[in-house]
Scaffold this motif. Structure first.
Motif, PDB file in Angstrom:
ATOM      1  N   ILE A  45      -9.804  31.416   4.836  1.00  0.00           N
ATOM      2  CA  ILE A  45      -9.329  31.259   3.448  1.00  0.00           C
ATOM      3  C   ILE A  45      -9.831  29.966   2.798  1.00  0.00           C
ATOM      4  N   VAL A  46     -10.515  29.106   3.582  1.00  0.00           N
ATOM      5  CA  VAL A  46     -10.920  27.799   3.055  1.00  0.00           C
ATOM      6  C   VAL A  46     -12.051  27.940   2.041  1.00  0.00           C
ATOM      7  N   LYS A  47     -11.799  27.456   0.826  1.00  0.00           N
ATOM      8  CA  LYS A  47     -12.808  27.419  -0.244  1.00  0.00           C
ATOM      9  C   LYS A  47     -12.225  26.614  -1.396  1.00  0.00           C
ATOM     10  N   LYS A  72     -11.396  21.104  -2.454  1.00  0.00           N
ATOM     11  CA  LYS A  72     -12.542  20.880  -3.337  1.00  0.00           C
ATOM     12  C   LYS A  72     -13.802  20.727  -2.497  1.00  0.00           C
ATOM     13  N   ALA A  73     -14.922  21.132  -3.053  1.00  0.00           N
ATOM     14  CA  ALA A  73     -16.199  21.015  -2.344  1.00  0.00           C
ATOM     15  C   ALA A  73     -16.460  19.559  -1.967  1.00  0.00           C
ATOM     16  N   PHE A 126      -6.216  25.256  19.164  1.00  0.00           N
ATOM     17  CA  PHE A 126      -7.654  25.232  18.869  1.00  0.00           C
ATOM     18  C   PHE A 126      -7.847  24.396  17.606  1.00  0.00           C
ATOM     19  N   GLU A 127      -9.017  23.751  17.492  1.00  0.00           N
ATOM     20  CA  GLU A 127      -9.274  22.878  16.344  1.00  0.00           C
ATOM     21  C   GLU A 127     -10.753  22.876  15.989  1.00  0.00           C
ATOM     22  N   HIS A 128     -11.023  22.812  14.682  1.00  0.00           N
ATOM     23  CA  HIS A 128     -12.374  22.586  14.183  1.00  0.00           C
ATOM     24  C   HIS A 128     -12.341  21.522  13.093  1.00  0.00           C
ATOM     25  N   THR A 129     -13.464  20.823  12.922  1.00  0.00           N
ATOM     26  CA  THR A 129     -13.690  19.980  11.741  1.00  0.00           C
ATOM     27  C   THR A 129     -14.456  20.821  10.721  1.00  0.00           C
ATOM     28  N   LEU A 130     -13.942  20.855   9.490  1.00  0.00           N
ATOM     29  CA  LEU A 130     -14.458  21.756   8.453  1.00  0.00           C
ATOM     30  C   LEU A 130     -14.970  20.983   7.245  1.00  0.00           C
ATOM     31  N   GLY A 167     -17.441  28.200  -0.121  1.00  0.00           N
ATOM     32  CA  GLY A 167     -16.513  28.540   0.965  1.00  0.00           C
ATOM     33  C   GLY A 167     -16.336  27.394   1.933  1.00  0.00           C
ATOM     34  N   VAL A 168     -16.736  27.618   3.185  1.00  0.00           N
ATOM     35  CA  VAL A 168     -16.494  26.622   4.231  1.00  0.00           C
ATOM     36  C   VAL A 168     -17.641  26.616   5.237  1.00  0.00           C
ATOM     37  N   GLU A 169     -17.931  25.426   5.779  1.00  0.00           N
ATOM     38  CA  GLU A 169     -18.851  25.309   6.907  1.00  0.00           C
ATOM     39  C   GLU A 169     -18.084  24.687   8.076  1.00  0.00           C
ATOM     40  N   VAL A 170     -18.122  25.355   9.229  1.00  0.00           N
ATOM     41  CA  VAL A 170     -17.459  24.840  10.423  1.00  0.00           C
ATOM     42  C   VAL A 170     -18.421  23.867  11.110  1.00  0.00           C
ATOM     43  N   LEU A 171     -18.153  22.578  10.967  1.00  0.00           N
ATOM     44  CA  LEU A 171     -19.089  21.564  11.473  1.00  0.00           C
ATOM     45  C   LEU A 171     -19.108  21.501  13.005  1.00  0.00           C
TER      46      LEU A 171
END
Length: 404
Positions: A279-281, A336-337, A374-378, A384-388
């Motif tokens: 849903i991240v955007k 926000k972007a 579980f964890e990600h840096t986004l 939308g979103v990039e999973v770094l």
């Protein structure tokens, strides 16, 4: 005699002194009380007994641990004799005494090794030397969500990829019989080999280079001398500081043959993170993250931890925004972007409430039931979103549902 006592009881002289080997005439009364073998508890004189006290008293600790249900007493003995001690005061102190606590589950703390060294050439965050973050607490970025510049984003991508590779290195060594300290050593060495600093090390005095959270531990478990056992689950949480920015991620792994209930918990937690990321955007409210996670976890019969949240990340380890993982939360702001933050749901198989161990770090489920994370840096992008910290083609095959 468990302390500074220096009195002993008389025994028959067929036994040899535990220190010098001469015929023994005295016996440690604490060993008698604990019904321990007489051979190692006999001494020829008060002088030999006093001289042996500092090492001999660990026998009493090991006996107590065994009676408390702690396993691998031999490992504890070895660790204590090698100078490993239990962590207290959030990492600022150590003790050889097993801590007193109303444990919620079957896990117990074990002695920890001394803090690992970081070479002088590695760029370090401002807490590396004295344990106290300087820039972070007073920064405006605790209240304002930073929009990263293209140059900052470039560094964030580099650092996050290194963090992913470090976590993957840790994942590859996980199996029954491995200690969480050995996992920490892998994380530490891999981070330094890449030119980075392990961000948790000495952060508010945290004594290790990663967090290892086993079974009922929700988060911030301290790597120690306990060996992983067949059927355990273990979360490894890695953060790397490189080129002035942090990259943060974690995963929960199966150790050997794990029961179906634990498999369901870990799979559901993975799905909670995936659904939240989806849903991240730009324009989405931060509070929506918790609604998505809460809905999926509760439908599966699990609960969501409320005490720990996702967070902004970049040149600071923790900053705005604050991202709760539970429903009906009061998080403010919209995405926000250019923003970077973590989402890191902690899902419990029983109640959501947590308790803190005497070490001041280890958060455990209040009912002693298992917990996963579980964890990600986004990075929020224009579309939308990039999973770094995304998995790489080289990432080890740890999760059966990804094969489907």
């Amino acid at each position: 005699m468990d302390g500074n006592s220096n009195s002993t009881t008389t025994v028959e002289s067929s036994l040899s002194c535990g220190r010098c080997g001469k015929p023994a005439l005295l016996q440690c009364p604490k060993c008698v009380e604990l019904k321990l073998p007489r051979e190692g508890a006999a001494f020829c004189s008060q002088d030999c007994f006093k001289a042996s006290w500092s090492s001999h008293k660990s026998v009493h600790l090991i006996a107590k641990l065994s009676s408390n249900g702690a396993e691998n007493a031999d490992d504890i003995s070895i660790a204590l004799n090698e100078g490993w001690k239990y962590c207290i005061k959030k990492g600022q102190a150590r003790t050889s005494k097993f801590p007193l606590f109303e444990w919620t589950g079957t896990l117990r703390p074990y002695p920890i090794s001394s803090m690992r060294n970081v070479p002088a050439h590695i760029d370090k965050p401002d807490w590396a030397i004295d344990g106290i973050p300087k820039a972070e607490p007073s920064s405006d970025l605790q209240h304002v969500v930073e929009i990263k510049t293209p140059e900052q984003i470039k560094r964030m991508k580099e650092t996050s990829r290194i963090a992913r590779e470090v976590l993957d290195a840790a994942a590859r060594v996980i199996k029954p019989g491995v200690t969480t300290d050995e996992i920490d050593a892998v994380v530490h060495e891999a981070t330094i080999a890449a030119g980075g600093y392990p961000s948790p090390l000495n952060y508010h005095f945290f004594p290790k280079s990663c967090c290892t959270s086993v079974n009922e531990v929700i988060c911030h478990g301290i790597p120690d001398s306990r060996r992983l056992e067949d059927g355990d689950i273990v979360n490894v949480d890695v953060t790397v500081y490189y080129k002035g920015v942090h990259g943060d991620l974690n995963e929960t792994y199966f150790v050997g043959n794990v029961d179906d209930a634990s498999k369901q918990l870990v799979k559901c937690t993975y799905e909670c993170l995936e659904k939240a990321i989806a849903i991240v955007k730009p324009g989405v409210r931060f509070r929506e993250v918790g609604e998505v996670i809460n809905r999926h976890a509760s439908m599966s019969g699990f609960s969501v931890v409320k005490s720990y949240c996702g967070h902004g990340i970049g040149e600071l380890f923790h900053c705005a925004p604050n991202i709760p993982h539970y429903g009906k939360n009061k998080a403010v702001g919209v995405m926000k972007a250019g923003q970077t933050f973590t989402i890191e749901p902690m899902i419990n198989s029983g109640v959501w409430r947590d308790r803190l161990w005497p070490d001041g770090w280890t958060a455990v489920a209040a009912d002693g039931k298992r917990s996963a994370q579980f964890e990600h840096t986004l990075l929020v992008t224009e579309t939308g979103v990039e999973v770094l910290t995304a998995r790489l083609p080289s990432s080890p095959d740890m999760f059966p549902w990804l094969k489907a």
